[in-house]
Design a protein around this motif. Structure first.
Motif, PDB file in Angstrom:
ATOM      1  N   ARG A   1     -24.854  78.159 -33.132  1.00  0.00           N
ATOM      2  CA  ARG A   1     -24.306  77.330 -32.059  1.00  0.00           C
ATOM      3  C   ARG A   1     -24.721  77.901 -30.712  1.00  0.00           C
ATOM      4  NH1 ARG A   1     -18.148  74.936 -31.583  1.00  0.00           N
ATOM      5  NH2 ARG A   1     -18.186  74.388 -29.374  1.00  0.00           N
ATOM      6  N   VAL A   2     -25.101  77.017 -29.795  1.00  0.00           N
ATOM      7  CA  VAL A   2     -25.445  77.389 -28.419  1.00  0.00           C
ATOM      8  C   VAL A   2     -24.532  76.610 -27.481  1.00  0.00           C
ATOM      9  CG1 VAL A   2     -27.229  77.458 -26.643  1.00  0.00           C
ATOM     10  CG2 VAL A   2     -27.847  77.819 -29.050  1.00  0.00           C
ATOM     11  N   ASP A   3     -23.794  77.311 -26.629  1.00  0.00           N
ATOM     12  CA  ASP A   3     -22.901  76.695 -25.651  1.00  0.00           C
ATOM     13  C   ASP A   3     -23.276  77.187 -24.261  1.00  0.00           C
ATOM     14  OD1 ASP A   3     -21.134  75.178 -27.341  1.00  0.00           O
ATOM     15  OD2 ASP A   3     -20.246  77.068 -27.977  1.00  0.00           O
ATOM     16  N   VAL A   4     -23.326  76.275 -23.296  1.00  0.00           N
ATOM     17  CA  VAL A   4     -23.545  76.635 -21.891  1.00  0.00           C
ATOM     18  C   VAL A   4     -22.343  76.137 -21.097  1.00  0.00           C
ATOM     19  CG1 VAL A   4     -25.032  76.427 -19.874  1.00  0.00           C
ATOM     20  CG2 VAL A   4     -26.036  76.466 -22.173  1.00  0.00           C
ATOM     21  N   PHE A   5     -21.828  76.987 -20.218  1.00  0.00           N
ATOM     22  CA  PHE A   5     -20.636  76.669 -19.455  1.00  0.00           C
ATOM     23  C   PHE A   5     -20.966  76.552 -17.971  1.00  0.00           C
ATOM     24  CE2 PHE A   5     -19.440  78.656 -23.378  1.00  0.00           C
ATOM     25  CZ  PHE A   5     -18.370  77.887 -23.812  1.00  0.00           C
ATOM     26  N   ALA A   6     -19.995  76.132 -17.196  1.00  0.00           N
ATOM     27  CA  ALA A   6     -20.236  75.850 -15.779  1.00  0.00           C
ATOM     28  C   ALA A   6     -20.556  77.108 -14.988  1.00  0.00           C
ATOM     29  CB  ALA A   6     -19.020  75.133 -15.180  1.00  0.00           C
ATOM     30  N   SER A   7     -20.141  78.265 -15.451  1.00  0.00           N
ATOM     31  CA  SER A   7     -20.376  79.503 -14.709  1.00  0.00           C
ATOM     32  C   SER A   7     -20.365  80.680 -15.671  1.00  0.00           C
ATOM     33  CB  SER A   7     -19.289  79.707 -13.642  1.00  0.00           C
ATOM     34  OG  SER A   7     -18.022  79.910 -14.257  1.00  0.00           O
ATOM     35  N   SER A   8     -20.863  81.805 -15.171  1.00  0.00           N
ATOM     36  CA  SER A   8     -20.835  83.027 -15.984  1.00  0.00           C
ATOM     37  C   SER A   8     -19.413  83.477 -16.247  1.00  0.00           C
ATOM     38  CB  SER A   8     -21.618  84.133 -15.267  1.00  0.00           C
ATOM     39  OG  SER A   8     -22.982  83.783 -15.126  1.00  0.00           O
TER      40      SER A   8
ATOM     41  N   ASP B   1     -25.688  85.572 -22.183  1.00  0.00           N
ATOM     42  CA  ASP B   1     -26.564  85.771 -21.029  1.00  0.00           C
ATOM     43  C   ASP B   1     -26.103  84.792 -19.964  1.00  0.00           C
ATOM     44  OD1 ASP B   1     -28.313  87.860 -21.382  1.00  0.00           O
ATOM     45  OD2 ASP B   1     -29.828  86.682 -22.415  1.00  0.00           O
ATOM     46  N   GLY B   2     -25.583  85.287 -18.849  1.00  0.00           N
ATOM     47  CA  GLY B   2     -25.113  84.398 -17.792  1.00  0.00           C
ATOM     48  C   GLY B   2     -24.035  83.468 -18.297  1.00  0.00           C
ATOM     49  N   ALA B   3     -24.285  82.153 -18.187  1.00  0.00           N
ATOM     50  CA  ALA B   3     -23.297  81.148 -18.580  1.00  0.00           C
ATOM     51  C   ALA B   3     -23.526  80.619 -19.987  1.00  0.00           C
ATOM     52  CB  ALA B   3     -23.324  79.988 -17.588  1.00  0.00           C
TER      53      ALA B   3
ATOM     54  N   GLU C   1     -34.367  83.331 -19.755  1.00  0.00           N
ATOM     55  CA  GLU C   1     -35.218  82.861 -18.651  1.00  0.00           C
ATOM     56  C   GLU C   1     -34.476  81.860 -17.782  1.00  0.00           C
ATOM     57  OE1 GLU C   1     -39.520  80.576 -18.017  1.00  0.00           O
ATOM     58  OE2 GLU C   1     -38.833  81.146 -20.015  1.00  0.00           O
ATOM     59  N   VAL C   2     -33.788  80.911 -18.398  1.00  0.00           N
ATOM     60  CA  VAL C   2     -33.053  79.902 -17.631  1.00  0.00           C
ATOM     61  C   VAL C   2     -31.897  80.542 -16.874  1.00  0.00           C
ATOM     62  CG1 VAL C   2     -31.677  77.806 -17.811  1.00  0.00           C
ATOM     63  CG2 VAL C   2     -33.720  78.062 -19.206  1.00  0.00           C
ATOM     64  N   GLN C   3     -31.221  81.512 -17.499  1.00  0.00           N
ATOM     65  CA  GLN C   3     -30.061  82.145 -16.883  1.00  0.00           C
ATOM     66  C   GLN C   3     -30.424  83.264 -15.911  1.00  0.00           C
ATOM     67  OE1 GLN C   3     -26.888  81.106 -17.181  1.00  0.00           O
ATOM     68  NE2 GLN C   3     -27.609  79.427 -18.477  1.00  0.00           N
ATOM     69  N   GLY C   4     -31.712  83.593 -15.818  1.00  0.00           N
ATOM     70  CA  GLY C   4     -32.122  84.656 -14.909  1.00  0.00           C
ATOM     71  C   GLY C   4     -31.773  86.040 -15.405  1.00  0.00           C
TER      72      GLY C   4
END
Length: 560
Positions: free
Chosen positions: A255-262, A321-323, A355-358
């Motif tokens: 599962r991969v989840d991305v949130f609004a902020s770190s 990584d990041g968010a 890469e996307v999250q810097g």
């Protein structure tokens, strides 16, 4: 539009042959529907429907109900219609008029209205002298017009001179041919493929079972996370389950989840770590924890076992990584999946996410054993530490810490509730329920004593252990035997100690009460664990050593 498999139908239900939190309610059936964004093309999509052998029992969806099969149909690409763009309209050329009939010529200057000059036979009056007055009038008008135009030009020039000059475009700058588009923070291509899972098992053995997009569409859950409280909703969420046809029922959930902020992602990571560290939704035992280096900013990994027949092992890896958070749960019967293999499988998706999250790109990940994560209440055993006595049955429960009100088994030779020295003391009771083979008297009492210094703790531990081993010298009906103990290290590298005893006390001429006893030293904390057993129902020597190790490590995590 590329070929993509249709999104599977919802449905997961428990299956006795499969990992419970990963089970679908029913087998996903794919149809020739338009693919949703993020779904990945099936490996066989270009070749048409899968051959009949793919639907054999060995390749069935390991998360589906018994008797159902995973259907996979290719989606034919739909060609975009020809664009209905009107033909361009060009301006008419001058040659078009040249080929058309010309208008009648204008009358020449020597027309019938021009005054005729007088010849030698008479006076000749010129056209200019005849129209002198008219020409003077038009000359004055032209002069006045020129004066007005000059004045206007003068004031316009002044206005332009006082205005700020516009910045000129740098000759070196080149306008972009197309605006740059930021990459998606997560997409279906980030989900694991059979090739990614080759470090765990050969790629040829893996098959994709289901791919879903959006948190609401995910029906499968990792072990111990089915009832987890969701603190933040992801902005992007993709999930895939894969399985093999082997006898060990190897399966994976990614599962991969991305949130609004770190910060939001960190909060979700903390909740998931806590849920895995204290797993109470299913009977499971924590086997080990690992530290993963070289993969992501934050990582967390544990191996849990459901002591069924056969035992079902889950190795679970979280990265952040990041968010963005990745979760990988690999389940297998009879043996635990290797921690480092899971880390290697996640390298490819972690590279794009980083890469996307810097964040720093992952390197070659490594796994090293680490202490189990702290649980709540800190310092105490928790149900996830305790083994079942009979596979497939039994659930451990624990009470809350209470004042010590027990006199022990009678071999301690001290008042446990009032012995001088500890700054704090308390007791927790544990019971094994839902196992009809376990006698009523079976249970665990754990006592913790906290001291101001490690030296005071060591003094009590040594005295308590000496009193237990010498019990027979004071009590004729007592029998005590010391068995091999344990000497693990705490998080700072300090040596801990757990001494293990088997003891019994006669309660009558025909009856005896049997105990397994662990006296532990963890610096400023001393643990005394009394397990009431029977000759037939008790922990094995291996279980007892694992339990002693877990007791002293948990005690070293005590906040006191």
């Amino acid at each position: 539009m590329s070929d993509e498999t249709a999104r599977p139908r919802r449905g997961w239900n428990p299956d006795d042959d499969l990992q419970e939190p990963l089970l679908p309610e029913e087998a996903p059936v794919e149809s020739e529907a338009s693919p949703r964004r993020g779904a990945l093309p099936s490996e066989d999509a270009a070749d048409g429907p899968a051959p009949a052998e793919d639907t054999a029992e060995g390749a069935l969806n390991p998360f589906a109900r018994p008797g159902s099969e995973e259907a996979s149909f290719p989606v034919e690409p739909v060609a975009d219609p020809e664009p209905m763009i009107p033909a361009p309209v060009f301006p008419r050329s001058a040659g078009e008029f040249a080929d058309s009939p010309s208008p009648a010529p204008r009358r020449s200057a020597l027309s019938g209205t021009t005054p005729v000059e007088v010849g030698e036979d008479g006076p000749q009056t010129s056209w200019a002298s005849a129209h002198r007055g008219t020409l003077l009038k038009w000359g004055l008008v032209a002069l006045m017009g020129a004066l007005v135009v000059g004045l206007i030009a003068f004031f316009v020039a002044r206005g332009l001179g006082s205005a700020e000059p516009e910045p000129s475009e740098s000759p070196s700058s080149t306008p972009s041919s197309s605006p740059s588009v930021a990459p998606e923070p997560a997409e279906g291509a980030d989900l694991l493929t059979a090739e990614d899972l080759a470090p765990i098992a050969p790629a040829s053995e893996w098959s994709v079972i289901s791919t879903t997009e959006g948190a609401a569409s995910h029906t499968a859950r990792a072990l111990c996370l089915s009832t987890m409280q969701q603190v933040h909703n992801p902005t992007h969420s993709f999930q895939r389950t894969l399985g093999t046809s082997g006898a060990d029922k190897l399966a994976a959930l990614h599962r991969v989840d991305v949130f609004a902020s770190s910060a939001a992602a960190q909060a979700v990571m903390d909740v998931r770590v806590q849920a895995l560290s204290n797993c109470s939704e299913v009977p499971a035992r924590m086997v080990r924890a690992s530290q993963i280096d070289g993969l992501a900013e934050d990582t967390f990994q544990v191996t849990l076992v459901q002591e069924e027949t056969p035992a079902k092992y889950h190795t679970i890896l979280l990265t952040r990584d990041g968010a963005a958070i990745q979760l990988l749960d690999v389940a297998q019967d009879a043996a635990a999946p290797e921690p480092e293999a899971l880390a290697q499988a996640l390298v490819r998706p972690q590279q794009r996410i980083a890469e996307v999250q810097g964040s720093a790109a992952p390197g070659v990940p490594t796994a090293v054993p680490s202490l189990i994560p702290a649980a709540d209440p800190a310092g105490w055993l928790v149900p996830i530490d305790l083994p079942r006595l009979n596979p497939g049955v039994g659930r451990w429960t624990m009470g809350s810490p209470q004042p010590i009100d027990t006199r022990g088994m009678g071999c301690e030779n001290m008042e446990l509730a009032t012995e001088a020295g500890p700054t704090e003391r308390s007791r927790v009771a544990y019971a094994l329920t839902q196992d009809p083979k376990v006698p009523e008297r079976f249970g665990i009492d754990e006592l913790l004593f906290h001291f101001a210094t490690p030296e005071e703790g060591a003094a009590l531990m040594n005295r308590l252990a000496a009193n237990v081993i010498s019990c027979k010298e004071r009590v004729n009906t007592a029998e005590v035997e010391e068995v091999p103990g344990v000497s693990p290290l705490d998080a700072e590298g300090n040596k801990l100690s757990g001494r293990i005893f088997k003891a019994s006390q006669a309660t009558s001429d025909t009856e005896r009460v049997h105990y397994q006893v662990i006296v532990g030293y963890s610096g400023t904390t001393v643990s005394y664990t009394l397990i009431t057993v029977t000759p037939e129902v008790q922990f094995t020597p291996e279980q007892l050593q694992e339990l002693a190790t877990r007791i002293v490590i948990r005690a070293s995590q005590s906040p006191a």
